[in-house]
Design a protein around this motif. Structure first.
Motif, PDB file in Angstrom:
ATOM      1  N   ASP A  78       0.783  -1.287   0.086  1.00  0.00           N
ATOM      2  CA  ASP A  78       0.150  -0.086   0.081  1.00  0.00           C
ATOM      3  C   ASP A  78       0.733   1.208   0.171  1.00  0.00           C
ATOM      4  O   ASP A  78       0.344   2.194   0.400  1.00  0.00           O
ATOM      5  CB  ASP A  78      -0.782  -0.012   1.327  1.00  0.00           C
ATOM      6  CG  ASP A  78      -1.889  -1.098   1.184  1.00  0.00           C
ATOM      7  OD1 ASP A  78      -2.453  -1.336   0.208  1.00  0.00           O
ATOM      8  OD2 ASP A  78      -2.313  -1.545   2.249  1.00  0.00           O
ATOM      9  N   GLN A  79       2.125   1.407  -0.365  1.00  0.00           N
ATOM     10  CA  GLN A  79       3.018   2.264  -0.301  1.00  0.00           C
ATOM     11  C   GLN A  79       2.465   3.615  -1.062  1.00  0.00           C
ATOM     12  O   GLN A  79       2.490   4.806  -0.615  1.00  0.00           O
ATOM     13  CB  GLN A  79       4.374   2.131  -0.646  1.00  0.00           C
ATOM     14  CG  GLN A  79       4.762   1.831  -2.284  1.00  0.00           C
ATOM     15  CD  GLN A  79       6.265   1.579  -2.386  1.00  0.00           C
ATOM     16  OE1 GLN A  79       6.704   1.015  -1.536  1.00  0.00           O
ATOM     17  NE2 GLN A  79       6.718   1.811  -3.568  1.00  0.00           N
ATOM     18  N   LEU A  80       1.686   3.472  -2.176  1.00  0.00           N
ATOM     19  CA  LEU A  80       1.337   4.463  -2.980  1.00  0.00           C
ATOM     20  C   LEU A  80       0.309   5.236  -2.434  1.00  0.00           C
ATOM     21  O   LEU A  80       0.130   6.277  -2.192  1.00  0.00           O
ATOM     22  CB  LEU A  80       0.690   4.051  -4.387  1.00  0.00           C
ATOM     23  CG  LEU A  80       0.161   5.235  -5.293  1.00  0.00           C
ATOM     24  CD1 LEU A  80       1.329   6.405  -5.621  1.00  0.00           C
ATOM     25  CD2 LEU A  80      -0.320   4.828  -6.671  1.00  0.00           C
ATOM     26  N   VAL A  81      -0.437   4.520  -1.283  1.00  0.00           N
ATOM     27  CA  VAL A  81      -1.753   5.020  -0.748  1.00  0.00           C
ATOM     28  C   VAL A  81      -1.193   5.949   0.514  1.00  0.00           C
ATOM     29  O   VAL A  81      -1.249   7.149   0.601  1.00  0.00           O
ATOM     30  CB  VAL A  81      -2.690   4.077  -0.029  1.00  0.00           C
ATOM     31  CG1 VAL A  81      -3.457   4.454   0.934  1.00  0.00           C
ATOM     32  CG2 VAL A  81      -3.304   3.203  -1.042  1.00  0.00           C
ATOM     33  N   TYR A  82       0.050   5.522   1.219  1.00  0.00           N
ATOM     34  CA  TYR A  82       0.548   6.324   2.171  1.00  0.00           C
ATOM     35  C   TYR A  82       1.474   7.433   1.577  1.00  0.00           C
ATOM     36  O   TYR A  82       1.339   8.549   2.170  1.00  0.00           O
ATOM     37  CB  TYR A  82       1.642   5.304   2.804  1.00  0.00           C
ATOM     38  CG  TYR A  82       1.145   4.306   3.816  1.00  0.00           C
ATOM     39  CD1 TYR A  82       0.835   4.920   5.243  1.00  0.00           C
ATOM     40  CD2 TYR A  82       0.933   3.218   3.622  1.00  0.00           C
ATOM     41  CE1 TYR A  82       0.168   4.015   6.112  1.00  0.00           C
ATOM     42  CE2 TYR A  82       0.252   2.186   4.328  1.00  0.00           C
ATOM     43  CZ  TYR A  82       0.088   2.611   5.699  1.00  0.00           C
ATOM     44  OH  TYR A  82      -0.716   1.656   6.596  1.00  0.00           O
ATOM     45  N   ASP A  83       1.874   7.298   0.376  1.00  0.00           N
ATOM     46  CA  ASP A  83       2.547   8.375  -0.268  1.00  0.00           C
ATOM     47  C   ASP A  83       1.638   9.469  -0.513  1.00  0.00           C
ATOM     48  O   ASP A  83       1.888  10.630  -0.403  1.00  0.00           O
ATOM     49  CB  ASP A  83       3.638   7.761  -1.558  1.00  0.00           C
ATOM     50  CG  ASP A  83       4.793   7.009  -1.096  1.00  0.00           C
ATOM     51  OD1 ASP A  83       4.934   7.021   0.002  1.00  0.00           O
ATOM     52  OD2 ASP A  83       5.343   6.627  -2.094  1.00  0.00           O
ATOM     53  N   LEU A  84       0.440   9.078  -1.189  1.00  0.00           N
ATOM     54  CA  LEU A  84      -0.553   9.989  -1.602  1.00  0.00           C
ATOM     55  C   LEU A  84      -1.195  10.806  -0.397  1.00  0.00           C
ATOM     56  O   LEU A  84      -1.475  11.862  -0.405  1.00  0.00           O
ATOM     57  CB  LEU A  84      -1.723   9.396  -2.548  1.00  0.00           C
ATOM     58  CG  LEU A  84      -1.185   8.733  -3.814  1.00  0.00           C
ATOM     59  CD1 LEU A  84      -2.251   8.265  -4.375  1.00  0.00           C
ATOM     60  CD2 LEU A  84      -0.571  10.049  -4.663  1.00  0.00           C
ATOM     61  N   GLY A  85      -1.132  10.051   0.817  1.00  0.00           N
ATOM     62  CA  GLY A  85      -1.684  10.668   2.061  1.00  0.00           C
ATOM     63  C   GLY A  85      -0.890  11.566   2.328  1.00  0.00           C
ATOM     64  O   GLY A  85      -1.254  12.749   2.917  1.00  0.00           O
TER      65      GLY A  85
END
Length: 136
Positions: A108-115
């Motif tokens: 889920d790294q993209l979700v964390y980066d976007l957050g």
């Protein structure tokens, strides 16, 4: 206002390093380029990052001392806006462009980066709103 924003950039960096790097242990400054198992290298990367944050905070303080005191809401607004600027610049440059690290590596790294990027937008907007309302 620029002094408060510079101070906010440094404070935002410190909060990122303290909370995400040290307390949560989600990543280290160089964990996208080198194995996290190299503890010495991770400590050096994080230490250099914190040193840079300290220099930025000191520059912000020096800039604040060169002018009349800011109203509290303008100071707070500038600090929040600077923290937002930190999140946006670090999120785009370090996470996306250079891949030095991600907020939380894994599926889920993209979700964390976007957050993280979204938090930068929110902090910048709230900071600008505080500063604008305080100025009248």
């Amino acid at each position: 206002m620029i002094a408060a924003v510079v101070l906010g950039v440094g404070i935002g960096g410190f909060l990122d390093g303290i909370v995400i790097h040290q307390l949560l242990g989600w990543h280290h400054m160089l964990s996208g380029w080198y194995p996290s198992s190299d503890v010495h290298l991770m400590m050096i990367g994080d230490g250099l990052f914190h040193l840079l944050c300290l220099v930025i905070v000191l520059v912000g303080v020096a800039l604040l001392n060169r002018r009349a005191p800011l109203p509290e809401r303008v100071l707070l607004g500038g600090i929040l806006a600077g923290w937002g600027v930190f999140n946006l610049v670090e999120g785009v440059v370090d996470h996306q462009v250079l891949g030095i690290h991600h907020v939380r590596p894994g599926p889920d790294q993209l979700v964390y980066d976007l957050g993280f990027l979204a938090s930068g937008v929110v902090l910048l907007a709230i900071g600008a709103l505080f500063a604008r309302r305080a100025r009248g």
